[in-house]
Design an enzyme around this catalytic site. Structure first.
Site, short mmCIF file in Angstrom:
data_model
loop_
_atom_site.label_atom_id
_atom_site.label_comp_id
_atom_site.label_asym_id
_atom_site.label_seq_id
_atom_site.Cartn_x
_atom_site.Cartn_y
_atom_site.Cartn_z
N LYS A 185 -8.22 -22.20 23.77
CA LYS A 185 -7.29 -22.21 22.63
C LYS A 185 -7.51 -20.62 21.94
CE LYS A 185 -5.88 -24.80 18.80
NZ LYS A 185 -6.20 -26.02 17.80
N ASP B 132 -8.91 -26.77 6.65
CA ASP B 132 -8.98 -27.06 7.94
C ASP B 132 -9.87 -25.90 8.89
OD1 ASP B 132 -8.86 -27.58 10.79
OD2 ASP B 132 -6.77 -27.94 10.78
N ASP C 299 -3.92 -33.46 19.72
CA ASP C 299 -4.68 -32.66 19.18
C ASP C 299 -5.30 -31.84 20.26
OD1 ASP C 299 -6.24 -30.93 17.65
OD2 ASP C 299 -7.46 -32.51 16.68
N GLU D 113 -1.50 -28.41 12.15
CA GLU D 113 -2.53 -29.24 11.95
C GLU D 113 -2.52 -29.68 10.59
OE1 GLU D 113 -5.54 -26.92 14.15
OE2 GLU D 113 -4.42 -27.48 16.16
#
Lengths: 646, 155
Positions: free
Chosen positions: A80, A203, A18, A181
């Site tokens: 990211k 999420d 992850d 994800e």
């Protein structure tokens, strides 16, 4: 690295990673249960922070984070958010401590470059540092690492996915799959609970928000719809608090925002936010401009008010995802919470209000995605046939038409792998080139969507306007990555187009980074390619031998002889080849020799899968549907194309 | 529809690239090609309009492209009014009014879908012009709902 695959003492283990905005995690499976591995920090969570020291040394994790307030410009956090982004992207304008390298030319402007103490670093390189560290931890604990699955937000577009894959490659990882994800989280929950039904995965991470609606049915995880915002997360909560703090410190105006000051404020804001998870009020002492201290007080009601707008944005995405799936909130059987930001009490109550039920959070929301990735990595490595993930395209793909509008070729939430054709024609007499601009997004105008690629189809023979028939085919593979092929139909001139992404790094740049980063000379790189070609060849021999042992009935004597010859030649190439191309040549001829046989085996597999139904029926309905589509498209009546003329 | 989805899952089980990760490149290509075809067919068949057109064609009728059947004047007038209402909602940012408007068009769409299903229920006495008329109506509703959805995202 790759040679470890043949190490007989320690069978390599597949891992799931992850690669998060704030934290990254590496996990594997032990006795079919996912476990997180300890990172170099001694914990499962490795802060996604990279520090570039003055002497050129690179550190990641907690140590790197400790430099964040002292040397903010040499310390990259939340990279990211910049993956797959170009210089001057809106993301570079937000409150942050970074400095960026001004692009020298158009090619450079395709990728954000951080200025870390005079050194230019791309988000891909910084992410690769995090991945390298995780890989090292995994090697230390497992002896050898096989393939890996890296997770990405479901809402990542093609450029962001490519960038993530490049980072994996740069870190020397064999990336089996990029996995969404939320799908990973659902996989972890689904296997834990063994319960079929409709699930929503909410999420909210550090920098991204995803909502996914999926159906669990007898081992199949089918994504119904997905949506979200790849620039919305806990970081935005921090920014809202930090802005209030900066005002309190007497530094509201942007000219006063030095990197050190911004970094301190963001850090204090994050701590205040965390404190409010268990407390109802938090007090922070802040230094004031011109000396003295000020007390900043934040209580839950005010914090809830601050983030209300952010939550409303997530609510909108949830409603849209439900609409796309043609479902109502009431029909959802369970809501899964993922991401550290779902620890915020108001986020939990908000999700409860939307769905009218208490959300599930019994698997650690920080680890659940890595768990799912580890499970998928194991499934892919072992070719399990009990579980299958069916994912979707997160954003519509289209091409720009005359006048700047978008002609949607594949609508969002189409199950992948997917393909679609579209036909275009020339608009000028004797036109020999045709420009195509491929975009991704939901907006009506191409300029409001994400530009993925621009290219020119050349070599069209001169003919009157409107006579040429240009057929463009789009393919989206199981990693959600796009490939394009184009051909001119009247002459049969076919071109496989190398799509140069409008954003992202070219292959040459990635190669160069590999050379730089690993200190490879050209010769070493060649040796590495040779090793990779050998591994690929061994894989191919293994698969071919397996089929030769069981499915020779579908093979004529001639074909068999040809295959056996190709096998022998490939074996000798593996043993004696000095250049990767020599092996590749033999791989290609074996591939060619087995091509038709593979088709027959596939048809037999399908027949047995569909339980006696004749394959022709299926194919007919497929062709039929395509004919209908072509017809509707030709007349502009496919409802995805509906414009304002209705 | 449930049967269609179950079938799609069944075929995916056999064809999805994940099932063929360890096979030869030729096998992977075949599987990928077939998986794409199946997903494409699924996408078309899920869409009631595309499905109805395919059904008509399979029963030997001329393809329906929405050009030959002039929509009734009442429908045109009515849809114009509905569109004005939608534009007003957009101006006033009234989410409740938008929901009500969306729900009323959805109800009409569902009624038209049932009527269309009834037309197809008896293939022997099927009236292609009637089907085309209903499909024309559906097209208007679909466009309206798509726009309403876009506005809902904005609000």
């Amino acid at each position: 690295m790759l040679l470890d695959i043949f190490d007989p003492k320690a069978p390599p283990k597949a891992v799931g990673i992850d690669l998060g905005t704030t934290h990254s995690i590496v996990a594997t499976t032990r006795d079919e249960r996912p476990v997180a591995l300890t990172t170099c920090d001694g914990t499962a969570l490795l802060p996604s922070v990279v520090h570039y020291g003055e002497a050129g040394q690179v550190v990641v994790g907690r140590v790197a984070k400790s430099y964040a307030t002292r040397e903010p410009q040499r310390t990259l956090a939340s990279v990211k958010r910049f993956m797959g982004r170009g210089a001057g992207d809106a993301e570079t304008e937000r409150l942050s401590a970074y400095r960026f390298v001004a692009p020298k030319d158009e090619a450079e402007a395709k990728v954000v470059r951080f200025d870390v103490g005079g050194r230019s670093v791309t988000p891909v390189e910084a992410s690769a540092e995090i991945l390298k560290s995780l890989k090292q931890s995994a090697v230390d604990q497992l002896n050898a690492v096989g393939g890996c699955v890296i997770t990405v937000p479901a809402y990542f577009d093609d450029a962001q996915r490519q960038a993530t894959k490049d980072a994996g490659r740069l870190a020397g990882l064999h990336v089996l799959r990029l996995l969404n994800e939320p799908t990973a989280a659902a996989l972890a929950y689904g296997l834990d609970k063994k319960q079929d039904g409709l699930f929503a995965v909410y999420d909210l991470g550090g920098g991204t928000f995803d909502i996914t609606i999926l159906l669990l049915d007898d081992g199949i995880f089918q994504v119904k719809s997905t949506g979200g915002d790849s620039a919305l997360g806990g970081d935005d909560m921090d920014r809202l608090i930090a802005e209030e703090m900066l005002t309190k410190m007497g530094c509201a105006s942007a000219e006063l925002h030095t990197p050190e000051l911004v970094s301190i404020a963001l850090d204090a804001a994050r701590q205040a936010k965390h404190a409010l998870t268990d407390q109802s009020t938090v007090e922070v002492q802040l230094p004031q401009r011109g000396g003295g201290e000020a007390t900043y007080v934040l209580d839950r009601p005010h914090f809830d008010e601050l983030i209300a707008e952010l939550l409303e944005r997530t609510g909108r995405a949830v409603r849209r995802a439900l609409r796309d799936a043609e479902l109502t909130a009431e029909s959802i059987d369970g809501v899964i919470l993922v991401g550290g930001s779902t620890r915020v009490p108001r986020v939990r109550s908000y999700v409860g209000e939307i769905f009218g039920k208490e959300p599930l959070a019994d698997i650690d929301p920080d680890l659940v995605v890595a768990y799912g990735a580890a499970i998928q990595a194991e499934l892919l490595s072992s070719e399990s046939d009990e579980i299958l993930l069916l994912d979707v395209l997160p954003l519509s793909l289209g091409v720009e038409t005359m006048g700047g509008a978008v002609d949607k070729i594949l609508p969002r939430n189409t199950t992948i792998p997917a393909g679609a054709k579209s036909t275009f024609t020339t608009y000028a007499e004797n036109q020999t080139g045709f420009d195509l601009h491929v975009v991704q997004g939901e907006r009506e105008l191409a300029k409001d969507c994400r530009s993925l690629a621009r290219f020119t189809l050349k070599g069209i023979p001169p003919m009157p306007a409107g006579m040429a028939r240009l057929e463009v085919e789009f393919f989206v593979d199981e990693n959600n990555l796009l490939k394009i092929e184009a051909r001119e139909l009247t002459t049969g001139i076919s071109q496989h187009i190398e799509v140069q992404p409008s954003y992202g790094l070219s292959d040459e740049e990635v190669e160069q980074m590999l050379i730089d980063a690993l200190d490879f000379g050209e010769a070493d790189l060649e040796a590495r390619r040779l090793t990779e070609a050998r591994v690929e060849a061994e894989r191919m021999l293994l698969a071919t031998n397996k089929s030769l042992a069981t499915e020779t009935d579908l093979l004529s004597a001639d074909e068999r002889a040809r295959i056996e010859l190709a096998v022998a030649e490939l074996k000798s190439a593996i043993a004696s080849a000095k250049k990767p191309a020599q092996i590749q040549l033999r791989i290609d001829s074996l591939d060619d020799a087995t091509h038709e046989w593979a088709g027959r085996r596939m048809n037999r597999a399908i027949k047995s899968a569909i339980g006696g139904k004749v394959l022709g029926d299926v194919e007919q309905s497929v062709e039929h549907a395509q004919g209908v589509e072509a017809h509707l498209r030709a007349h502009g009546h496919l409802d995805t194309e509906a414009g304002s003329d209705g | 529809m449930a049967a269609l989805e179950a079938r799609h899952r069944e075929l995916s089980r056999a064809l999805h690239p994940d099932r063929h990760a360890g096979k030869t490149p030729a096998e992977r290509r075949h599987a990928l090609g077939k998986a794409i075809e199946v997903n494409d067919a699924f996408r078309q068949l899920k869409n009631p309009l595309a499905r109805a057109s395919a059904l008509l064609a399979s029963l030997g009728h001329a393809p329906v492209d929405g050009q030959e059947a002039k929509p009734p004047a009442e429908l045109l007038m009515d849809m114009m009014e509905q569109r004005e209402a939608l534009a007003e909602v957009r101006q006033s940012r009234d989410a409740k009014a938008l929901d009500a408007l969306t729900a009323s068009i959805e109800a009409r769409r569902d009624a038209t879908l049932s009527a269309l299903a009834a037309v197809f229920a008896e293939p022997g006495t099927l009236s292609a012009p009637r089907a085309a008329e209903l499909m024309g109506e559906l097209r208007y509703y679909a466009r309206f709902l798509e726009e309403a959805g876009a506005i809902a995202d904005e609000l």
